[in-house]
Design a protein around this motif. Structure first.
Motif, mmCIF file in Angstrom:
data_model
loop_
_atom_site.group_PDB
_atom_site.id
_atom_site.type_symbol
_atom_site.label_atom_id
_atom_site.label_comp_id
_atom_site.label_asym_id
_atom_site.label_seq_id
_atom_site.Cartn_x
_atom_site.Cartn_y
_atom_site.Cartn_z
ATOM 1 N N PRO A 245 16.168 -8.143 -7.080
ATOM 2 C CA PRO A 245 15.025 -7.274 -6.778
ATOM 3 C C PRO A 245 15.096 -6.775 -5.343
ATOM 4 C CG PRO A 245 14.359 -9.575 -6.807
ATOM 5 C CD PRO A 245 15.776 -9.534 -7.312
ATOM 6 N N PRO A 246 14.431 -5.670 -5.043
ATOM 7 C CA PRO A 246 14.441 -5.140 -3.681
ATOM 8 C C PRO A 246 13.690 -6.059 -2.728
ATOM 9 C CG PRO A 246 12.906 -3.919 -5.060
ATOM 10 C CD PRO A 246 13.655 -4.843 -5.970
ATOM 11 N N PRO A 247 13.967 -5.960 -1.425
ATOM 12 C CA PRO A 247 13.287 -6.827 -0.457
ATOM 13 C C PRO A 247 11.847 -6.396 -0.222
ATOM 14 C CG PRO A 247 14.719 -5.275 0.671
ATOM 15 C CD PRO A 247 14.970 -5.086 -0.798
ATOM 16 N N ALA A 248 11.103 -7.253 0.454
ATOM 17 C CA ALA A 248 9.704 -6.956 0.761
ATOM 18 C C ALA A 248 9.618 -5.869 1.827
ATOM 19 C CB ALA A 248 8.997 -8.216 1.249
ATOM 20 N N LEU B 39 10.764 -5.909 -9.691
ATOM 21 C CA LEU B 39 9.729 -5.923 -8.658
ATOM 22 C C LEU B 39 10.098 -6.960 -7.608
ATOM 23 C CD1 LEU B 39 7.002 -4.500 -8.151
ATOM 24 C CD2 LEU B 39 5.888 -6.464 -9.219
ATOM 25 N N GLY B 40 10.139 -6.551 -6.354
ATOM 26 C CA GLY B 40 10.515 -7.437 -5.271
ATOM 27 C C GLY B 40 9.378 -8.328 -4.828
ATOM 28 N N PRO B 41 9.631 -9.208 -3.850
ATOM 29 C CA PRO B 41 8.592 -10.107 -3.347
ATOM 30 C C PRO B 41 7.517 -9.359 -2.583
ATOM 31 C CG PRO B 41 10.556 -10.250 -1.993
ATOM 32 C CD PRO B 41 10.925 -9.399 -3.162
ATOM 33 N N ALA B 42 6.383 -9.998 -2.438
ATOM 34 C CA ALA B 42 5.262 -9.383 -1.721
ATOM 35 C C ALA B 42 5.530 -9.368 -0.224
ATOM 36 C CB ALA B 42 3.973 -10.145 -2.015
ATOM 37 N N SER B 43 5.012 -8.357 0.423
ATOM 38 C CA SER B 43 5.073 -8.273 1.880
ATOM 39 C C SER B 43 4.160 -9.319 2.498
ATOM 40 C CB SER B 43 4.622 -6.887 2.329
ATOM 41 O OG SER B 43 3.220 -6.735 2.070
ATOM 42 N N ALA B 44 4.181 -9.396 3.806
ATOM 43 C CA ALA B 44 3.201 -10.220 4.505
ATOM 44 C C ALA B 44 1.793 -9.691 4.209
ATOM 45 C CB ALA B 44 3.465 -10.187 6.006
ATOM 46 N N GLU B 45 0.813 -10.584 4.160
ATOM 47 C CA GLU B 45 -0.561 -10.175 3.901
ATOM 48 C C GLU B 45 -1.155 -9.479 5.118
ATOM 49 O OE1 GLU B 45 -2.742 -13.649 2.856
ATOM 50 O OE2 GLU B 45 -1.995 -13.695 0.789
ATOM 51 N N VAL B 46 -1.943 -8.441 4.861
ATOM 52 C CA VAL B 46 -2.701 -7.783 5.928
ATOM 53 C C VAL B 46 -4.161 -7.738 5.501
ATOM 54 C CG1 VAL B 46 -0.792 -6.421 6.838
ATOM 55 C CG2 VAL B 46 -2.172 -5.490 4.983
ATOM 56 N N THR C 121 -1.220 -6.606 0.015
ATOM 57 C CA THR C 121 0.227 -6.771 0.103
ATOM 58 C C THR C 121 0.877 -5.593 -0.603
ATOM 59 O OG1 THR C 121 0.230 -8.135 -1.905
ATOM 60 C CG2 THR C 121 0.220 -9.300 0.217
ATOM 61 N N VAL C 122 2.162 -5.398 -0.326
ATOM 62 C CA VAL C 122 2.922 -4.310 -0.948
ATOM 63 C C VAL C 122 4.222 -4.877 -1.499
ATOM 64 C CG1 VAL C 122 3.993 -2.047 -0.595
ATOM 65 C CG2 VAL C 122 1.933 -2.665 0.694
ATOM 66 N N ARG C 123 4.620 -4.424 -2.685
ATOM 67 C CA ARG C 123 5.882 -4.841 -3.297
ATOM 68 C C ARG C 123 6.681 -3.597 -3.679
ATOM 69 N NH1 ARG C 123 4.367 -9.223 -7.870
ATOM 70 N NH2 ARG C 123 6.622 -9.639 -7.742
ATOM 71 N N ALA C 124 8.002 -3.685 -3.531
ATOM 72 C CA ALA C 124 8.892 -2.582 -3.886
ATOM 73 C C ALA C 124 9.430 -2.782 -5.300
ATOM 74 C CB ALA C 124 10.041 -2.499 -2.890
ATOM 75 N N ARG C 125 9.672 -1.671 -6.000
ATOM 76 C CA ARG C 125 10.229 -1.708 -7.348
ATOM 77 C C ARG C 125 11.469 -0.829 -7.393
ATOM 78 N NH1 ARG C 125 7.570 -2.913 -11.970
ATOM 79 N NH2 ARG C 125 5.529 -2.506 -11.038
ATOM 80 N N ASP C 126 12.566 -1.346 -7.954
ATOM 81 C CA ASP C 126 13.781 -0.531 -8.029
ATOM 82 C C ASP C 126 13.813 0.266 -9.330
ATOM 83 O OD1 ASP C 126 14.640 -2.234 -10.075
ATOM 84 O OD2 ASP C 126 16.004 -3.375 -8.777
ATOM 85 N N ALA C 127 14.870 1.089 -9.483
ATOM 86 C CA ALA C 127 14.955 1.979 -10.638
ATOM 87 C C ALA C 127 15.079 1.223 -11.947
ATOM 88 C CB ALA C 127 16.141 2.930 -10.464
ATOM 89 N N ALA C 128 15.568 -0.021 -11.882
ATOM 90 C CA ALA C 128 15.695 -0.834 -13.093
ATOM 91 C C ALA C 128 14.395 -1.532 -13.463
ATOM 92 C CB ALA C 128 16.805 -1.870 -12.906
ATOM 93 N N GLY C 129 13.357 -1.358 -12.647
ATOM 94 C CA GLY C 129 12.066 -1.977 -12.925
ATOM 95 C C GLY C 129 11.872 -3.335 -12.301
#
Length: 336
Positions: A45-48, A121-128, A111-119
């Motif tokens: 999965p993609p990085p946070a 879902l990467g880990p969550a970002s740091a909380e804000v 938090t924000v998570r990245a998703r790649d073209a294959a679907g």
């Protein structure tokens, strides 16, 4: 005096942060030569996303922004979460979102998570965290139009904008920055300047600004400022770290190179720097915790031999994922 290049593998295990004053762990300070993992498309999965920030836009909305995630070219989208609930998804080219229908006088965690073209879902970002202001009694009066909007192009990729403050009977909560009529950014109501990055070289842009109060009333837009970015590439002086200093220090029979600087003025958070020695990349410094907004400092091992000179400079990765300009180059000598 002679100049001895320091290879990256020798530096990476010994780099340290004089701000953190603690052991280097991948969870707090990441070094690309020691901690980064090359992620193959479709396999991991993609990085946070780094540099996530959130600011109240009104009593019922929050503006969330983040920096481009590493490997952004294969990221199809970003998902924004309020607590554990996904509240918005945007395309991979977007790095901001307005979260609406919130409650006044309420604290929220995003938090924000990245998703790649294959679907994947990467880990969550740091909380804000962000707290919406009170709504107060019924408010139908809009803020006044922002004052004179001014700006200048900063090389080929960025512009700096400034404007006169709006007034409102309940107080201005935020300002929207619009490009060609579309909202591209938001800043707090106490801020009357912004830096817009990620622009194209040799391109003419039109910008306006509008104010927003806690009841989501918006002002008339400001006058328009039209700016043209410089053609081609440039040295990026407007996006370089400032006040760059370099020296050496001796402790326990060894020398270290000690650096300090001020981050470039951009909207968003600077999470990554590249340090060069003698014109070559020595290492990439990534802040895993909260990056400093004022003067930052960093030191790294330079060996035990005295009388060795190095040329050193630094540059920042901007929130849009591009590298800013290099700081002035400084020369330091161990034992000098």
């Amino acid at each position: 005096m002679r100049r001895v290049p320091v290879p990256t593998p020798a530096l990476a295990p010994l780099l340290r942060s004089s701000l953190l004053r603690s052991s280097l762990l991948c969870g707090s300070l990441l070094l690309t030569s020691g901690c980064a993992i090359d992620q193959a498309p479709g396999r991991r999965p993609p990085p946070a996303p780094p540099g996530v920030i959130a600011e109240a836009g009104s009593a019922t909305s929050v503006h969330v922004m983040w920096n481009r995630a590493p490997g952004d070219g294969r990221i199809a989208g970003y998902a924004v979460y309020r607590g554990r609930s996904k509240v918005k998804e945007v395309p991979g080219g977007a790095h901001m979102a307005d979260i609406t229908r919130l409650r006044p006088s309420t604290g929220y965690v995003f938090t924000v998570r990245a998703r790649d073209a294959a679907g994947n879902l990467g880990p969550a970002s740091a909380e804000v965290r962000a707290t919406t202001p009170a709504a107060g009694t019924a408010d139908r009066r809009s803020p006044t139009r922002p004052g004179l909007l001014d700006g200048r192009a900063v090389g080929s990729r960025a512009v700096q904008l400034s404007w006169g403050p709006s007034t409102d009977d309940r107080g201005v909560v935020s300002y929207d920055i619009l490009q060609g009529g579309s909202k591209i950014h938001s800043v707090g109501g106490q801020q009357t300047a912004a830096v817009v990055t990620g622009l194209r070289a040799g391109t003419r842009y039109s910008f306006t600004v509008r104010a927003r109060d806690a009841a989501d009333n918006v002002s008339p837009v400001s006058g328009t400022v039209r700016l043209t970015t410089a053609p081609g590439t440039d040295d990026g002086r407007g996006t370089a770290p400032t006040g760059f200093r370099a020296g050496t220090r001796r402790a326990d029979g060894a020398y270290s190179i000690e650096l300090s600087w001020r981050p470039p003025r951009v909207d968003g958070v600077i999470t990554e720097y590249e340090i060069q020695l003698d014109g070559r990349p020595a290492t990439t410094l990534v802040w895993g915790g909260t990056p400093p907004r004022g003067r930052a400092a960093h030191g790294f091992y330079a060996g035990r031999e005295s009388g060795v000179s190095y040329r050193v400079r630094i540059r920042a990765k901007l929130p849009d994922g591009t590298w800013g300009g290099f700081s002035p180059e400084r020369t330091v000598t161990t034992g000098g």
